[in-house]
Design an enzyme around this catalytic site. Structure first.
Site, PDB file in Angstrom:
ATOM      1  N   GLU A 176      -0.628  20.956  14.212  1.00  0.00           N
ATOM      2  CA  GLU A 176       0.255  19.860  13.762  1.00  0.00           C
ATOM      3  C   GLU A 176       1.312  20.418  12.813  1.00  0.00           C
ATOM      4  O   GLU A 176       1.017  21.244  11.950  1.00  0.00           O
ATOM      5  CB  GLU A 176      -0.571  18.791  13.052  1.00  0.00           C
ATOM      6  CG  GLU A 176       0.292  17.608  12.635  1.00  0.00           C
ATOM      7  CD  GLU A 176      -0.516  16.392  12.248  1.00  0.00           C
ATOM      8  OE1 GLU A 176      -1.382  15.969  13.028  1.00  0.00           O
ATOM      9  OE2 GLU A 176      -0.273  15.874  11.147  1.00  0.00           O
TER      10      GLU A 176
ATOM     11  N   HIS B  40     -11.193   4.718   7.155  1.00  0.00           N
ATOM     12  CA  HIS B  40      -9.809   4.641   6.665  1.00  0.00           C
ATOM     13  C   HIS B  40      -9.834   4.206   5.195  1.00  0.00           C
ATOM     14  O   HIS B  40     -10.645   3.364   4.815  1.00  0.00           O
ATOM     15  CB  HIS B  40      -9.010   3.635   7.504  1.00  0.00           C
ATOM     16  CG  HIS B  40      -7.557   3.593   7.151  1.00  0.00           C
ATOM     17  ND1 HIS B  40      -7.041   2.644   6.308  1.00  0.00           N
ATOM     18  CD2 HIS B  40      -6.527   4.389   7.515  1.00  0.00           C
ATOM     19  CE1 HIS B  40      -5.730   2.857   6.176  1.00  0.00           C
ATOM     20  NE2 HIS B  40      -5.401   3.908   6.897  1.00  0.00           N
TER      21      HIS B  40
ATOM     22  N   GLN C 251      -1.917  20.527  -3.506  1.00  0.00           N
ATOM     23  CA  GLN C 251      -1.916  19.984  -2.130  1.00  0.00           C
ATOM     24  C   GLN C 251      -3.192  19.179  -1.884  1.00  0.00           C
ATOM     25  O   GLN C 251      -3.148  18.079  -1.330  1.00  0.00           O
ATOM     26  CB  GLN C 251      -1.808  21.160  -1.142  1.00  0.00           C
ATOM     27  CG  GLN C 251      -2.214  20.862   0.281  1.00  0.00           C
ATOM     28  CD  GLN C 251      -3.180  21.904   0.858  1.00  0.00           C
ATOM     29  OE1 GLN C 251      -3.516  22.897   0.200  1.00  0.00           O
ATOM     30  NE2 GLN C 251      -3.629  21.685   2.059  1.00  0.00           N
TER      31      GLN C 251
HETATM   32  P1  FAD Z   1      -4.818   1.331  12.476  1.00  0.00           P
HETATM   33  O1  FAD Z   1      -5.717   1.881  13.490  1.00  0.00           O
HETATM   34  O2  FAD Z   1      -3.994   0.163  12.807  1.00  0.00           O
HETATM   35  O3  FAD Z   1      -5.698   0.979  11.190  1.00  0.00           O
HETATM   36  C1  FAD Z   1      -5.083   0.590   9.968  1.00  0.00           C
HETATM   37  C2  FAD Z   1      -6.058  -0.199   9.100  1.00  0.00           C
HETATM   38  O4  FAD Z   1      -6.287  -1.483   9.686  1.00  0.00           O
HETATM   39  C3  FAD Z   1      -7.423   0.451   8.957  1.00  0.00           C
HETATM   40  O5  FAD Z   1      -7.899   0.144   7.680  1.00  0.00           O
HETATM   41  C4  FAD Z   1      -8.257  -0.244  10.041  1.00  0.00           C
HETATM   42  O6  FAD Z   1      -9.619  -0.260   9.697  1.00  0.00           O
HETATM   43  C5  FAD Z   1      -7.652  -1.638  10.043  1.00  0.00           C
HETATM   44  N1  FAD Z   1      -7.623  -2.258  11.383  1.00  0.00           N
HETATM   45  C6  FAD Z   1      -7.328  -1.667  12.568  1.00  0.00           C
HETATM   46  N2  FAD Z   1      -7.346  -2.573  13.560  1.00  0.00           N
HETATM   47  C7  FAD Z   1      -7.646  -3.771  12.984  1.00  0.00           C
HETATM   48  C8  FAD Z   1      -7.799  -5.110  13.476  1.00  0.00           C
HETATM   49  N3  FAD Z   1      -7.678  -5.380  14.780  1.00  0.00           N
HETATM   50  N4  FAD Z   1      -8.105  -6.096  12.582  1.00  0.00           N
HETATM   51  C9  FAD Z   1      -8.245  -5.839  11.268  1.00  0.00           C
HETATM   52  N5  FAD Z   1      -8.104  -4.589  10.747  1.00  0.00           N
HETATM   53  C10 FAD Z   1      -7.821  -3.567  11.583  1.00  0.00           C
HETATM   54  N6  FAD Z   1       1.340   8.546   9.083  1.00  0.00           N
HETATM   55  C11 FAD Z   1       2.694   8.671   9.227  1.00  0.00           C
HETATM   56  O7  FAD Z   1       3.468   7.938   8.580  1.00  0.00           O
HETATM   57  N7  FAD Z   1       3.234   9.625  10.071  1.00  0.00           N
HETATM   58  C12 FAD Z   1       2.459  10.451  10.801  1.00  0.00           C
HETATM   59  O8  FAD Z   1       2.981  11.281  11.556  1.00  0.00           O
HETATM   60  C13 FAD Z   1       1.039  10.342  10.686  1.00  0.00           C
HETATM   61  N8  FAD Z   1       0.224  11.132  11.420  1.00  0.00           N
HETATM   62  C14 FAD Z   1      -1.125  10.955  11.338  1.00  0.00           C
HETATM   63  C15 FAD Z   1      -1.960  11.750  12.132  1.00  0.00           C
HETATM   64  C16 FAD Z   1      -3.340  11.615  12.067  1.00  0.00           C
HETATM   65  C17 FAD Z   1      -4.218  12.482  12.946  1.00  0.00           C
HETATM   66  C18 FAD Z   1      -3.922  10.667  11.168  1.00  0.00           C
HETATM   67  C19 FAD Z   1      -5.422  10.536  11.055  1.00  0.00           C
HETATM   68  C20 FAD Z   1      -3.107   9.879  10.373  1.00  0.00           C
HETATM   69  C21 FAD Z   1      -1.708  10.008  10.445  1.00  0.00           C
HETATM   70  N9  FAD Z   1      -0.852   9.205   9.678  1.00  0.00           N
HETATM   71  C22 FAD Z   1       0.507   9.354   9.789  1.00  0.00           C
HETATM   72  C23 FAD Z   1      -1.400   8.263   8.687  1.00  0.00           C
HETATM   73  C24 FAD Z   1      -1.566   6.827   9.260  1.00  0.00           C
HETATM   74  O9  FAD Z   1      -0.310   6.289   9.598  1.00  0.00           O
HETATM   75  C25 FAD Z   1      -2.243   5.990   8.172  1.00  0.00           C
HETATM   76  O10 FAD Z   1      -3.546   6.428   7.960  1.00  0.00           O
HETATM   77  C26 FAD Z   1      -2.205   4.488   8.404  1.00  0.00           C
HETATM   78  O11 FAD Z   1      -2.595   3.838   7.186  1.00  0.00           O
HETATM   79  C27 FAD Z   1      -3.177   3.996   9.486  1.00  0.00           C
HETATM   80  O12 FAD Z   1      -2.719   4.276  10.732  1.00  0.00           O
HETATM   81  P2  FAD Z   1      -3.670   4.002  12.032  1.00  0.00           P
HETATM   82  O13 FAD Z   1      -2.851   4.295  13.191  1.00  0.00           O
HETATM   83  O14 FAD Z   1      -4.973   4.632  11.864  1.00  0.00           O
HETATM   84  O15 FAD Z   1      -3.824   2.403  11.864  1.00  0.00           O
END
Ligand code: FAD
Length: 268
Positions: A17, A137, A199
C-alpha cells in the site's frame, strides 16, 4: 487484472500500500514495482478526490503491476462518486477498495452513511474490496462487527484488507470468527512496520490497534536511537509477515509508508 482472481486457496499473496506523496515528493514506483507484488493499492484523501490516487494507480500499472484505487464516500454526493468511477475506469483501473472514510469539515452533503452503500453503487466491471478490523473499528460496536462485515460481502465485496495489527493471534482469532459468521471471501492481513515512535503513537490513536508488550519494549529499548528503532521495527514486521505466510493466510498487505526499502526488507 482483477485482484479477486489473484487469491488462491492455500497460497498467500503479498501486496503493498502506498499513499499519494505530498508536495514535491515523488513515489518510487519503479522500485516498488520491481518487487513484483501481487498488487499495489493507493490510498485516497478522506475528502474522496480520486484524481491523484487514480493517476498513481495508472502509473503503477504501466510498470506491469495490478493496482487498486481506494475510494471513500462519506464526504460525497452520489453524482461525484459516479464521476470518480468514470475517472478511475478511464485510467484503466479495475480494482477499487470501497471505504466509508471519515467525515471532513466543509465537505459536500453526503449521500452515503456506510461503505456497504458505496459497494452497492459500484458497477460489476470493477472488482471491489473492503476494509476489515481485526480488533474492531475504533468507533464501532464490537458485538455487531461481523454483521456489518457480512453485509459488505453480501453487497458485492470480493476480498477484505485488514487494518494494521501487531499481534498475529488477534488476526487468526478474527479470521476464525469471520469464517464462523459466513465470511467466504479472502482476507489480506495488514502489516505496518514500526518506523518511529511518533508514527506509531499517531496510528494507534487514529485506529485503536493495541500495542503488545514486545512492541512497547522495542520502543523503549531504542528510544534514544531512531535508526536502531527503524531497523528493529522492520525486522519485527518481517517476522510478523513470515508467521502469517507460514500460517497460509490469504494475503499479507504491507503498509509501505512509501518506502521501497521497507517493503524490500520485508519481502526478502
Ligand atoms: P464501514 O464499513 O462503513 O464502517 C464504518 C463504521 O460504521 C464502523 O464503526 C462500522 O462498525 C459501522 N457500520 C458499518 N455498517 C453499518 C450499518 N449497516 N449500520 C450501522 N453501523 C454500521 N481512509 C481514507 O480516508 N482513505 C483511505 O485510503 C483509507 N484506506 C484504508 C484502507 C484500509 C485497509 C483500512 C482498514 C482503512 C482505510 N481507511 C482509509 C480508513 C477508513 O476510511 C476508516 O476506518 C473509516 O472510519 C471506516 O471505513 P469503512 O469502509 O471500514 O466503513
Amino acid at each position: 487484472m482483477r485482484i479477486c482472481e489473484l487469491y488462491q486457496p492455500g497460497k498467500t499473496i503479498f501486496s503493498l500500500e502506498v499513499f499519494p506523496p505530498k508536495g514535491d515528493e515523488t513515489l518510487p514506483v519503479a522500485e516498488l514495482a520491481g518487487l513484483s507484488p501481487a498488487f499495489v493499492s493507493v490510498t485516497v484523501h478522506a475528502s474522496g478526490n480520486v484524481d491523484k490516487t487514480s493517476a498513481i494507480a495508472a502509473e503503477i500499472q504501466r510498470h506491469g503491476v495490478p493496482s487498486m484505487a481506494h475510494m471513500t464516500c462519506v464526504n460525497s454526493a452520489r453524482s461525484s462518486v459516479s464521476s470518480s468511477l468514470d475517472l478511475i475506469r478511464e485510467r484503466g483501473i479495475e480494482n477499487i477498495l470501497a471505504l466509508r472514510g471519515d467525515p471532513v469539515e466543509g465537505a459536500e452533503p453526503s449521500d452515503y452513511r456506510y461503505a456497504e452503500e458505496l459497494i452497492r453503487d459500484i458497477p460489476g466491471d470493477f472488482c471491489v474490496g473492503a476494509a476489515c478490523y481485526p480488533e474492531g473499528h475504533i468507533s464501532g460496536d464490537p458485538e455487531r462487527d461481523m454483521e456489518y462485515l457480512k453485509r459488505k460481502q453480501d453487497a458485492g465485496a470480493s476480498f477484505f484488507i485488514s487494518q494494521l495489527f501487531f499481534d498475529n493471534t488477534v488476526f487468526f482469532r478474527f479470521a476464525e470468527k469471520a469464517k464462523a459468521h459466513g465470511i467466504r471471501i479472502p482476507v489480506s492481513a495488514g502489516v505496518m512496520p514500526v518506523l518511529s515512535r511518533k508514527q506509531i503513537e499517531k496510528m494507534i490513536f487514529l485506529c485503536g490497534a493495541s500495542l503488545p508488550a514486545r512492541v512497547v519494549r522495542l520502543l523503549h529499548r531504542h528510544q534514544d536511537s531512531p535508526g536502531d528503532l527503524r531497523k528493529a521495527g522492520i525486522e519485527l514486521a518481517a517476522e510478523q509477515a513470515r508467521e502469517l505466510y507460514e500460517a497460509r493466510v490469504d494475503g499479507v498487505h504491507i503498509y509501505t509508508m512509501n518506502k521501497p526499502e521497507v517493503a524490500q526488507w520485508i519481502f526478502r
